[in-house]
Structure formats: C-alpha cells, structure tokens
Write a protein that holds these residues in place. Structure first.
Motif, PDB file in Angstrom:
ATOM      1  N   ILE A 181       0.836  -1.203   0.000  1.00 11.46           N
ATOM      2  CA  ILE A 181       0.000   0.000   0.000  1.00 11.46           C
ATOM      3  C   ILE A 181       0.871   1.254   0.000  1.00 11.46           C
ATOM      4  O   ILE A 181       0.602   2.227  -0.717  1.00 11.46           O
ATOM      5  CB  ILE A 181      -0.949  -0.015   1.208  1.00 11.46           C
ATOM      6  CG1 ILE A 181      -1.960  -1.156   1.063  1.00 11.46           C
ATOM      7  CG2 ILE A 181      -1.672   1.316   1.349  1.00 11.46           C
ATOM      8  CD1 ILE A 181      -2.827  -1.366   2.287  1.00 11.46           C
ATOM      9  N   ALA A 182       1.948   1.254   0.829  1.00 17.74           N
ATOM     10  CA  ALA A 182       2.834   2.416   0.876  1.00 17.74           C
ATOM     11  C   ALA A 182       3.598   2.596  -0.432  1.00 17.74           C
ATOM     12  O   ALA A 182       3.740   3.730  -0.928  1.00 17.74           O
ATOM     13  CB  ALA A 182       3.807   2.269   2.043  1.00 17.74           C
ATOM     14  N   LEU A 183       4.075   1.514  -1.019  1.00 18.66           N
ATOM     15  CA  LEU A 183       4.823   1.611  -2.271  1.00 18.66           C
ATOM     16  C   LEU A 183       3.927   1.996  -3.440  1.00 18.66           C
ATOM     17  O   LEU A 183       4.331   2.725  -4.334  1.00 18.66           O
ATOM     18  CB  LEU A 183       5.523   0.281  -2.555  1.00 18.66           C
ATOM     19  CG  LEU A 183       6.679  -0.080  -1.619  1.00 18.66           C
ATOM     20  CD1 LEU A 183       7.090  -1.532  -1.804  1.00 18.66           C
ATOM     21  CD2 LEU A 183       7.870   0.844  -1.873  1.00 18.66           C
ATOM     22  N   GLN A 184       2.706   1.490  -3.434  1.00 26.28           N
ATOM     23  CA  GLN A 184       1.773   1.803  -4.502  1.00 26.28           C
ATOM     24  C   GLN A 184       1.422   3.294  -4.511  1.00 26.28           C
ATOM     25  O   GLN A 184       1.123   3.862  -5.575  1.00 26.28           O
ATOM     26  CB  GLN A 184       0.501   0.961  -4.355  1.00 26.28           C
ATOM     27  CG  GLN A 184      -0.500   1.098  -5.484  1.00 26.28           C
ATOM     28  CD  GLN A 184      -0.016   0.500  -6.789  1.00 26.28           C
ATOM     29  OE1 GLN A 184       0.976  -0.245  -6.814  1.00 26.28           O
ATOM     30  NE2 GLN A 184      -0.691   0.819  -7.869  1.00 26.28           N
ATOM     31  N   ALA A 185       1.476   3.934  -3.333  1.00 27.70           N
ATOM     32  CA  ALA A 185       1.139   5.357  -3.246  1.00 27.70           C
ATOM     33  C   ALA A 185       2.267   6.258  -3.723  1.00 27.70           C
ATOM     34  O   ALA A 185       2.061   7.471  -3.895  1.00 27.70           O
ATOM     35  CB  ALA A 185       0.768   5.711  -1.805  1.00 27.70           C
ATOM     36  N   ILE A 186       3.468   5.726  -3.930  1.00 31.35           N
ATOM     37  CA  ILE A 186       4.603   6.529  -4.393  1.00 31.35           C
ATOM     38  C   ILE A 186       4.447   6.793  -5.893  1.00 31.35           C
ATOM     39  O   ILE A 186       4.342   5.851  -6.686  1.00 31.35           O
ATOM     40  CB  ILE A 186       5.930   5.821  -4.107  1.00 31.35           C
ATOM     41  CG1 ILE A 186       6.091   5.597  -2.602  1.00 31.35           C
ATOM     42  CG2 ILE A 186       7.103   6.632  -4.643  1.00 31.35           C
ATOM     43  CD1 ILE A 186       7.330   4.795  -2.237  1.00 31.35           C
ATOM     44  N   ASP A 187       4.447   8.030  -6.266  1.00 32.24           N
ATOM     45  CA  ASP A 187       4.316   8.402  -7.683  1.00 32.24           C
ATOM     46  C   ASP A 187       5.575   7.980  -8.443  1.00 32.24           C
ATOM     47  O   ASP A 187       6.702   8.288  -8.021  1.00 32.24           O
ATOM     48  CB  ASP A 187       4.098   9.907  -7.808  1.00 32.24           C
ATOM     49  CG  ASP A 187       3.595  10.308  -9.192  1.00 32.24           C
ATOM     50  OD1 ASP A 187       3.740   9.503 -10.141  1.00 32.24           O
ATOM     51  OD2 ASP A 187       3.046  11.416  -9.317  1.00 32.24           O
ATOM     52  N   ASP A 188       5.381   7.286  -9.548  1.00 32.08           N
ATOM     53  CA  ASP A 188       6.533   6.842 -10.346  1.00 32.08           C
ATOM     54  C   ASP A 188       7.342   8.013 -10.882  1.00 32.08           C
ATOM     55  O   ASP A 188       8.539   7.866 -11.179  1.00 32.08           O
ATOM     56  CB  ASP A 188       6.052   5.973 -11.507  1.00 32.08           C
ATOM     57  CG  ASP A 188       5.497   4.633 -11.036  1.00 32.08           C
ATOM     58  OD1 ASP A 188       5.850   4.209  -9.921  1.00 32.08           O
ATOM     59  OD2 ASP A 188       4.709   4.008 -11.788  1.00 32.08           O
ATOM     60  N   SER A 189       6.718   9.173 -11.010  1.00 32.80           N
ATOM     61  CA  SER A 189       7.458  10.331 -11.520  1.00 32.80           C
ATOM     62  C   SER A 189       8.554  10.764 -10.549  1.00 32.80           C
ATOM     63  O   SER A 189       9.570  11.323 -10.975  1.00 32.80           O
ATOM     64  CB  SER A 189       6.491  11.494 -11.768  1.00 32.80           C
ATOM     65  OG  SER A 189       5.852  11.895 -10.566  1.00 32.80           O
ATOM     66  N   LEU A 190       8.374  10.508  -9.240  1.00 32.04           N
ATOM     67  CA  LEU A 190       9.419  10.831  -8.277  1.00 32.04           C
ATOM     68  C   LEU A 190      10.656   9.963  -8.505  1.00 32.04           C
ATOM     69  O   LEU A 190      11.793  10.440  -8.414  1.00 32.04           O
ATOM     70  CB  LEU A 190       8.895  10.637  -6.859  1.00 32.04           C
ATOM     71  CG  LEU A 190       7.751  11.564  -6.415  1.00 32.04           C
ATOM     72  CD1 LEU A 190       7.276  11.172  -5.021  1.00 32.04           C
ATOM     73  CD2 LEU A 190       8.197  13.010  -6.447  1.00 32.04           C
ATOM     74  N   ILE A 191      10.429   8.699  -8.793  1.00 31.50           N
ATOM     75  CA  ILE A 191      11.552   7.801  -9.072  1.00 31.50           C
ATOM     76  C   ILE A 191      12.240   8.199 -10.363  1.00 31.50           C
ATOM     77  O   ILE A 191      13.479   8.235 -10.460  1.00 31.50           O
ATOM     78  CB  ILE A 191      11.055   6.349  -9.137  1.00 31.50           C
ATOM     79  CG1 ILE A 191      10.396   5.958  -7.801  1.00 31.50           C
ATOM     80  CG2 ILE A 191      12.191   5.398  -9.475  1.00 31.50           C
ATOM     81  CD1 ILE A 191       9.784   4.581  -7.797  1.00 31.50           C
ATOM     82  N   GLU A 192      11.459   8.517 -11.383  1.00 32.86           N
ATOM     83  CA  GLU A 192      12.033   8.941 -12.666  1.00 32.86           C
ATOM     84  C   GLU A 192      12.783  10.253 -12.522  1.00 32.86           C
ATOM     85  O   GLU A 192      13.825  10.461 -13.162  1.00 32.86           O
ATOM     86  CB  GLU A 192      10.918   9.070 -13.693  1.00 32.86           C
ATOM     87  CG  GLU A 192      10.240   7.747 -14.023  1.00 32.86           C
ATOM     88  CD  GLU A 192       9.031   7.936 -14.921  1.00 32.86           C
ATOM     89  OE1 GLU A 192       8.729   9.104 -15.260  1.00 32.86           O
ATOM     90  OE2 GLU A 192       8.388   6.928 -15.277  1.00 32.86           O
ATOM     91  N   ALA A 193      12.285  11.153 -11.666  1.00 33.15           N
ATOM     92  CA  ALA A 193      12.986  12.419 -11.453  1.00 33.15           C
ATOM     93  C   ALA A 193      14.341  12.191 -10.799  1.00 33.15           C
ATOM     94  O   ALA A 193      15.341  12.844 -11.156  1.00 33.15           O
ATOM     95  CB  ALA A 193      12.128  13.342 -10.582  1.00 33.15           C
ATOM     96  N   GLY A 194      14.404  11.280  -9.849  1.00 35.81           N
ATOM     97  CA  GLY A 194      15.678  10.978  -9.214  1.00 35.81           C
ATOM     98  C   GLY A 194      16.691  10.421 -10.202  1.00 35.81           C
ATOM     99  O   GLY A 194      17.873  10.788 -10.179  1.00 35.81           O
ATOM    100  N   ARG A 195      16.243   9.549 -11.086  1.00 35.57           N
ATOM    101  CA  ARG A 195      17.162   8.983 -12.076  1.00 35.57           C
ATOM    102  C   ARG A 195      17.581  10.023 -13.106  1.00 35.57           C
ATOM    103  O   ARG A 195      18.726  10.030 -13.578  1.00 35.57           O
ATOM    104  CB  ARG A 195      16.486   7.794 -12.760  1.00 35.57           C
ATOM    105  CG  ARG A 195      16.250   6.613 -11.827  1.00 35.57           C
ATOM    106  CD  ARG A 195      15.521   5.487 -12.527  1.00 35.57           C
ATOM    107  NE  ARG A 195      15.305   4.364 -11.610  1.00 35.57           N
ATOM    108  CZ  ARG A 195      14.599   3.276 -11.934  1.00 35.57           C
ATOM    109  NH1 ARG A 195      14.041   3.183 -13.144  1.00 35.57           N
ATOM    110  NH2 ARG A 195      14.455   2.304 -11.044  1.00 35.57           N
ATOM    111  N   SER A 196      16.666  10.935 -13.458  1.00 29.86           N
ATOM    112  CA  SER A 196      17.010  11.973 -14.434  1.00 29.86           C
ATOM    113  C   SER A 196      18.025  12.962 -13.872  1.00 29.86           C
ATOM    114  O   SER A 196      18.745  13.626 -14.639  1.00 29.86           O
ATOM    115  CB  SER A 196      15.751  12.716 -14.875  1.00 29.86           C
ATOM    116  OG  SER A 196      15.172  13.427 -13.774  1.00 29.86           O
TER     117      SER A 196
END
Length: 306
Positions: A181-196
C-alpha cells in the motif's frame, strides 16, 4: 436549531450513539470485564474462596523482576518478536516492491491473489500443515533424501527454527500488504525524477523509495511484532513438546517465552497458579502495549519527516 448549529459535533455524536452503543457494550463485556477480573486476581495472594485466606499483594508482579526465569521469558519473547519481524521484512518488502512497481496487469493480480490466499484458511490449520513439512519423513526430508540419498534425516519439528518458520508464514502477508500500500502510493514520476538527476537505482531507492515507504514498513512491523509477542499456538503445535518438565535455561529454548509459561500456569489451576497467570497476562499486555507504542511513535515521526 440554534443549539445544533452552535454544537454540531455534539449533535452528530448523539445521532451516532445508537449505532456505536452495541459495539461499545460488546467491548466492555468481551474485553474490559475479563481484563478487570485479571487485574483484580493479579493483586491477590490467593483466590477469594470460602476457607481460604487471601489479601492484596504485589508479590505476583515482583516475582517477574526478582526471579531470573521470568526475566529470561521476557527477553526470549522480545527476541522471538524481533526475529519474526526481521524475517517478515526481509522477505516481505522485496515481494511488495515487485508487486507494486514491477508487475503489471494480470501478473500483478495473480501474485496479489497468492499473497491473500492464506487468509482463506484458518490460522491453526496453516500452522498444523507445517507438521507435515518439518517432521521426519516430511516434505523437506523426502526432498533431501531424493536429491541426496543417505543424507541425515531432516527433523525441524519442535525446534526454534520451526517456530520462526510458522510465525513468519502466518504474518508475512500483513507485511507484504502494508508495504505494498505504501509503495503503490509513491508516484513513479518521483523515481524517474531521481534517475534523471543522475542518481543510480540504489541511491534512488535509498533517498526516495525507502523514506516514503517507511510508514508502511513500520505498520507491518507493529502488526508482526504484536502478534509474535503474544502468540501461543505455533509454539505449542510445532515449537515445543506438550509437557515441559524442566525450567527453561536459555533463550534459544523454544518453550522459553512468556505466552507458553502463561499457558502452562493456566493449565494448572489446582496449584494456585490463577494469580500468577493473571499477573503474567498483565505483564505481557503491558509489554505488548509498550512495544507497539514505540513503533507507533517512530512511524509518526517518519510521517512528519517525510
């Protein structure tokens, strides 16, 4: 009308009281009255029966801090809870991450169904099924013998690892679901922003995913710890023999946990163990509340921080 507008919360509470009253009555009868009786008995030197002399005393509680065996029981219970929680987290968080961020569509639905499948059967049935796996000539032993003929017999039944296996199997789905539930609530764009921004996968996980998933991790920790500290059935069915003749001597002994000792006391009322049983239950309850309070405090701290 003016009074209702002036105090809308009180008016709402009065309207909701007929719906809340049955639940509160049930809580009082099923939980608070038995707890009150145990508190009363725990402060007594003997049962208040005709022909018996009794008085109020704190000796039952003092024994838990003066007798070395009882402190060993408490420490062993804490160790068991921490180990079960650790393995639930080690196995459950990666599974929840794959379920939330890797799998998509029907594959996710199929794996999610496997996670909640254990809830479809009774917990005692699930624990008892491990006796068919861990005993001599069980599934593990037969598998080892088929691969390595002549290998020593694999007998894990009535051992400490059997307790860990049974408890982790029981509470692993809770850890997976809360982390999912906690991981599902994390927006994938935040992860992509970190990698960018140049962060590698490990840094992105450590600086973005893990902090945002911490409330779910701590919620699963609270559930697993609370259940493991007060569990009795797995220890009786797969972790210990039915009768303990000697006082436990070490924390690795499967029987050296407070719930099992309470079970043994409750099974011997003819030896005036009702008072000790009541005091033991209250000590265990206080222990559970304190551990859960610590976990809830840490969880809220992470929620405010992140």
């Amino acid at each position: 009308m003016a009074e209702v507008m002036a105090n809308p919360s009180g008016s709402g509470l009065r309207r909701a009281m007929p719906l809340l009253l049955p639940a509160y009555i049930w809580l009082v009868i099923a939980i608070f009255l038995p707890l009150a009786a145990m508190v009363f008995f725990s402060f007594m030197s003997d049962m208040p029966l005709p022909g018996r002399t009794w008085a109020f005393t704190t000796g039952n509680y003092a024994a838990f801090f003066q007798v070395g065996v009882y402190s060993t029981l408490l420490l062993a219970s804490l160790r068991l809870g921490l180990e079960v929680t650790f393995w639930c987290l080690v196995v459950g968080f990666p599974a929840a991450y794959v379920l939330a961020k890797v799998l998509k569509g029907r594959a996710r639905e199929a794996v999610f169904l496997l996670v909640i499948l254990p809830f479809w059967s009774n917990g005692l049935v699930r624990i008892f099924s491990w006796t068919m796996v861990l005993r001599p000539n069980g599934i593990i032993d037969l598998g080892v013998q088929s691969v390595l003929p002549g290998a020593p017999t694999v007998d894990l039944l009535f051992t400490y690892p059997a307790v860990i296996i049974g408890l982790v199997h029981s509470y692993l789905p809770y850890m997976i679901l809360t982390c999912y539930i906690a991981l599902q609530a994390i927006d994938d764009s935040l992860i992509e922003a970190g990698r960018s921004l140049g962060a590698n996968k490990l840094t992105t996980f450590r600086r973005v995913v893990l902090p945002l998933a911490m409330p779910g991790i701590l919620t699963g920790t609270i559930i697993a710890m609370a259940h493991a500290l007060g569990e009795t059935a797995p220890l009786l069915m797969i972790g210990m023999v039915a009768f303990i003749v000697d006082v436990p001597h070490g924390p690795t002994d499967p029987a050296t946990v407070l719930p099992v000792q309470i079970y043994l006391w409750a099974d011997s009322p003819e030896r005036a163990f009702i008072e000790k049983t009541s005091a033991g239950i209250m000590v265990l309850l206080a222990f559970l509340i304190s551990m859960n309070a610590i976990a809830i405090f840490v969880r809220r701290k992470f929620e405010r921080r992140w």
